[in-house]
Design a protein around this motif. Structure first.
Motif, mmCIF file in Angstrom:
data_model
loop_
_atom_site.group_PDB
_atom_site.id
_atom_site.type_symbol
_atom_site.label_atom_id
_atom_site.label_comp_id
_atom_site.label_asym_id
_atom_site.label_seq_id
_atom_site.Cartn_x
_atom_site.Cartn_y
_atom_site.Cartn_z
ATOM 1 N N THR A 71 -3.333 -15.638 -1.664
ATOM 2 C CA THR A 71 -3.486 -15.217 -3.052
ATOM 3 C C THR A 71 -4.776 -14.429 -3.245
ATOM 4 O OG1 THR A 71 -4.682 -17.215 -3.723
ATOM 5 C CG2 THR A 71 -2.273 -17.312 -3.777
ATOM 6 N N GLN A 72 -4.839 -13.760 -4.363
ATOM 7 C CA GLN A 72 -6.075 -13.077 -4.765
ATOM 8 C C GLN A 72 -6.108 -13.016 -6.284
ATOM 9 O OE1 GLN A 72 -6.739 -9.062 -3.264
ATOM 10 N NE2 GLN A 72 -8.947 -9.405 -3.300
ATOM 11 N N ASN A 73 -7.220 -13.485 -6.822
ATOM 12 C CA ASN A 73 -7.392 -13.526 -8.275
ATOM 13 C C ASN A 73 -6.246 -14.274 -8.961
ATOM 14 O OD1 ASN A 73 -9.751 -11.974 -8.044
ATOM 15 N ND2 ASN A 73 -8.556 -10.076 -8.107
ATOM 16 N N GLY A 74 -5.795 -15.370 -8.323
ATOM 17 C CA GLY A 74 -4.754 -16.199 -8.908
ATOM 18 C C GLY A 74 -3.356 -15.660 -8.736
ATOM 19 N N LYS A 75 -3.206 -14.531 -8.080
ATOM 20 C CA LYS A 75 -1.891 -13.923 -7.892
ATOM 21 C C LYS A 75 -1.461 -14.050 -6.431
ATOM 22 C CE LYS A 75 0.541 -9.508 -8.291
ATOM 23 N NZ LYS A 75 0.389 -8.058 -8.619
ATOM 24 N N THR A 192 -2.657 -22.775 0.342
ATOM 25 C CA THR A 192 -2.959 -21.421 -0.129
ATOM 26 C C THR A 192 -4.294 -20.961 0.470
ATOM 27 O OG1 THR A 192 -4.139 -22.208 -2.091
ATOM 28 C CG2 THR A 192 -1.777 -21.736 -2.341
ATOM 29 N N LEU A 193 -4.431 -19.650 0.588
ATOM 30 C CA LEU A 193 -5.697 -19.055 1.020
ATOM 31 C C LEU A 193 -6.064 -17.979 0.010
ATOM 32 C CD1 LEU A 193 -8.028 -18.493 2.973
ATOM 33 C CD2 LEU A 193 -6.505 -16.918 4.198
ATOM 34 N N PRO A 194 -7.032 -18.263 -0.860
ATOM 35 C CA PRO A 194 -7.493 -17.231 -1.790
ATOM 36 C C PRO A 194 -8.423 -16.277 -1.027
ATOM 37 C CG PRO A 194 -7.962 -19.475 -2.578
ATOM 38 C CD PRO A 194 -7.663 -19.549 -1.124
ATOM 39 N N ILE A 195 -8.057 -15.004 -0.960
ATOM 40 C CA ILE A 195 -8.892 -14.067 -0.222
ATOM 41 C C ILE A 195 -9.859 -13.337 -1.151
ATOM 42 C CG2 ILE A 195 -7.181 -13.725 1.585
ATOM 43 C CD1 ILE A 195 -6.523 -11.027 0.308
ATOM 44 N N THR A 196 -10.976 -12.921 -0.575
ATOM 45 C CA THR A 196 -12.009 -12.196 -1.313
ATOM 46 C C THR A 196 -12.386 -10.937 -0.523
ATOM 47 O OG1 THR A 196 -13.796 -13.378 -0.192
ATOM 48 C CG2 THR A 196 -12.914 -14.374 -2.209
ATOM 49 N N LYS A 197 -13.429 -10.277 -0.956
ATOM 50 C CA LYS A 197 -13.897 -9.080 -0.272
ATOM 51 C C LYS A 197 -14.383 -9.369 1.144
ATOM 52 C CE LYS A 197 -15.366 -6.615 -4.449
ATOM 53 N NZ LYS A 197 -16.516 -6.015 -5.175
ATOM 54 N N ALA A 198 -14.581 -10.650 1.417
ATOM 55 C CA ALA A 198 -15.080 -11.026 2.739
ATOM 56 C C ALA A 198 -14.115 -10.661 3.860
ATOM 57 C CB ALA A 198 -15.364 -12.527 2.787
ATOM 58 N N VAL A 199 -12.839 -10.446 3.529
ATOM 59 C CA VAL A 199 -11.854 -10.084 4.566
ATOM 60 C C VAL A 199 -11.615 -8.582 4.619
ATOM 61 C CG1 VAL A 199 -10.697 -12.315 4.409
ATOM 62 C CG2 VAL A 199 -9.851 -10.398 3.039
ATOM 63 N N TYR A 200 -12.339 -7.820 3.827
ATOM 64 C CA TYR A 200 -12.155 -6.370 3.839
ATOM 65 C C TYR A 200 -12.787 -5.759 5.091
ATOM 66 C CZ TYR A 200 -10.767 -6.605 -1.090
ATOM 67 O OH TYR A 200 -10.124 -6.879 -2.266
ATOM 68 N N ALA A 201 -12.219 -4.659 5.537
ATOM 69 C CA ALA A 201 -12.787 -3.929 6.672
ATOM 70 C C ALA A 201 -14.154 -3.384 6.277
ATOM 71 C CB ALA A 201 -11.851 -2.791 7.079
ATOM 72 N N SER A 202 -15.114 -3.559 7.144
ATOM 73 C CA SER A 202 -16.482 -3.136 6.841
ATOM 74 C C SER A 202 -16.630 -1.619 6.943
ATOM 75 C CB SER A 202 -17.470 -3.797 7.802
ATOM 76 O OG SER A 202 -17.414 -5.193 7.689
#
Length: 460
Positions: A71-75, A192-202
């Motif tokens: 999920t991301q931002n509850g979606k 569930t795994l809420p993802i954040t910017k931490a998984v974005y490509a650098s």
């Protein structure tokens, strides 16, 4: 009234006794049957009143076969069944530890509410690596279809001026980062795994002012060379062409730097080039051939020059060279050398520009055994040597000499020749050597003493 009061106390006492009995039985039951207390949850799964093995089976069945969402931002962005990654509970050690730590006396409290044991129970799970990698790649490909890739910052140099353009982060997901977080989530029993910017490509934004400052320092540094006595500066415009900026790192284009070093080598090296020489009897002559001379070690010098330039400080360097006769006075041969004049059949020895010895010699028998023309050097000195070889007719010989100074790689050198009745003149035309410089035995000790290892020998 007294009778009624006693009756009430009797009922209360019986009730207390019953509670105590039930409490004791319950405590005894959980203590002797090695079962989890009621409403105990591990990894979000209720294992109350179960043994370790029963709990393991229950956890395995539920943990490895349930829906998992990213999920991301509850979606919810995507979901899959944990079977797809081959998730398995590896051992029951953590469950045993949790069971042993529980307080059997607190079992009534567990009846009132759920107790999460997952925070203290570190389950050991495994995934099928191939299945896990395949699923992650599939999910990342799916998720990235509508996402924007980041853009690295760039560095440009125009007319010696440095310009940095900022990059943009983007929201593309990097598979390795997602995989790392997903493994932890699956192991914890999360659904569930809420993802954040931490998984974005650098990406590199390129907005670091320090990079610009260092780049300017590199471009404006005074980079000087002293190659064989020839001093010159590397043009700033040249260094500006070499600079590159990638992934937040300043470096130089190795291909361009190597091309520049190769150009310097071609211009200034002495190895393999004709050498102009002012002879004793024949004036200025040009001599070809021989191994004497030096050249730049292009690859080593390229690396060394790159490291020096990237420091951003003024410097003057001498290059890394290979060969013989390197100097910093624009001299190819120098003023200490041996001169062998085949035409005049004479040998001259100069030390620090002064003639120290001259003598008649006998060089190779023409036309097939003539002493090879070129600039060589004395690479060894030996007393009482035996020279071995073959005559033109194939006859082998082994000749003893008192002094031996080889100058090339074919067996030619300077040595005493007691078998020669005379030296100089035209004797060599009919009684020449096999290529060596035959020297009078009375003179050879002086030659041996005067000539040091590495001294150039000019044969012309």
């Amino acid at each position: 009234m007294r009778h009624k009061s006693k009756s009430n106390w009797r009922v209360l006492s019986i009730f207390i006794v019953l509670i105590a009995v039930v409490y004791g039985i319950g405590s005894y039951y959980f203590a002797t049957n090695n079962r989890f207390l009621p409403n105990t949850k591990v990894a979000g799964i209720n294992v109350g009143n179960k043994t370790v093995q029963q709990a393991s089976t229950t956890i395995t069945n539920q943990l490895t076969n349930r829906k998992f969402s990213i999920t991301q931002n509850g979606k919810t962005l995507t979901s899959f069944n944990t079977k797809q990654v081959g998730l398995k509970l590896k051992s029951t050690t953590a469950l045993k530890t949790t069971l042993n730590k529980q307080s059997v006396w607190s079992w009534p409290l567990h009846l009132a509410h759920v107790v999460q044991a997952s925070s203290t129970t570190k389950l050991t799970t495994t995934q099928n690596s191939k299945q896990f990698t395949k699923l992650v790649n599939q999910e990342v490909t799916k998720l990235n279809k509508t996402r924007t890739a980041g853009k690295n910052g760039t560095l440009t140099i125009t007319n010696g001026q440095v310009k940095l353009s900022n990059g943009t982060q983007g929201n593309k997901i990097y598979a390795a980062k997602l995989a790392s977080k997903l493994k932890k989530a699956l192991a914890s029993g999360a659904t569930t795994l809420p993802i954040t910017k931490a998984v974005y490509a650098s990406v590199t934004t390129g907005s670091d002012a320090k990079i610009a400052k260092k780049t300017n320092a590199i471009i404006n540094e005074k980079a000087n060379y002293n190659v064989g006595g020839y001093k010159f500066a590397i043009p700033k415009s040249e260094i500006a062409k070499w600079l590159t900026y990638k992934n937040g790192q300043l470096s130089l284009n190795s291909t361009l730097v190597k091309a520049y070093v190769s150009k310097i080598n071609t211009k200034y090296r002495t190895y393999g080039k004709k050498k102009t020489f002012k002879s004793t009897l024949r004036g200025t002559v040009t001599v070809s051939g021989g191994f004497y001379g030096w050249s730049l070690k292009v690859d080593d010098e390229t690396a060394a020059l790159t490291a020096e330039i990237l420091k951003g400080k003024d410097f003057t360097r001498q290059p890394i060279v290979q060969g013989t006769g390197y100097n910093t006075k624009k001299q190819v041969i120098g003023n200490t050398y041996v001169e062998v004049d085949k035409k005049n059949q004479k040998m001259f020895i100069y030390v620090n520009g002064k003639l120290k010895l001259k003598t008649n010699v006998v060089t190779g028998l023409p036309p097939k055994q003539t002493t090879t023309t070129g600039v060589w050097s004395v690479w060894a000195k030996k007393r009482n040597a035996t020279l071995k070889g073959s005559e033109l007719d194939g006859t082998k010989y082994a000749t003893k000499v008192s002094y031996w100074m080889p100058i090339d790689d074919t067996g030619i050198g300077i040595h005493d020749a007691s078998w020669q009745p005379t030296f100089g003149g035209t004797w060599y035309k009919t009684h020449g050597s096999n290529g060596c410089i035959n020297t009078p035995p009375s003179v050879m000790p002086k030659v041996y003493k005067l000539v040091a290892l590495g001294t150039p020998v000019i044969v012309f």
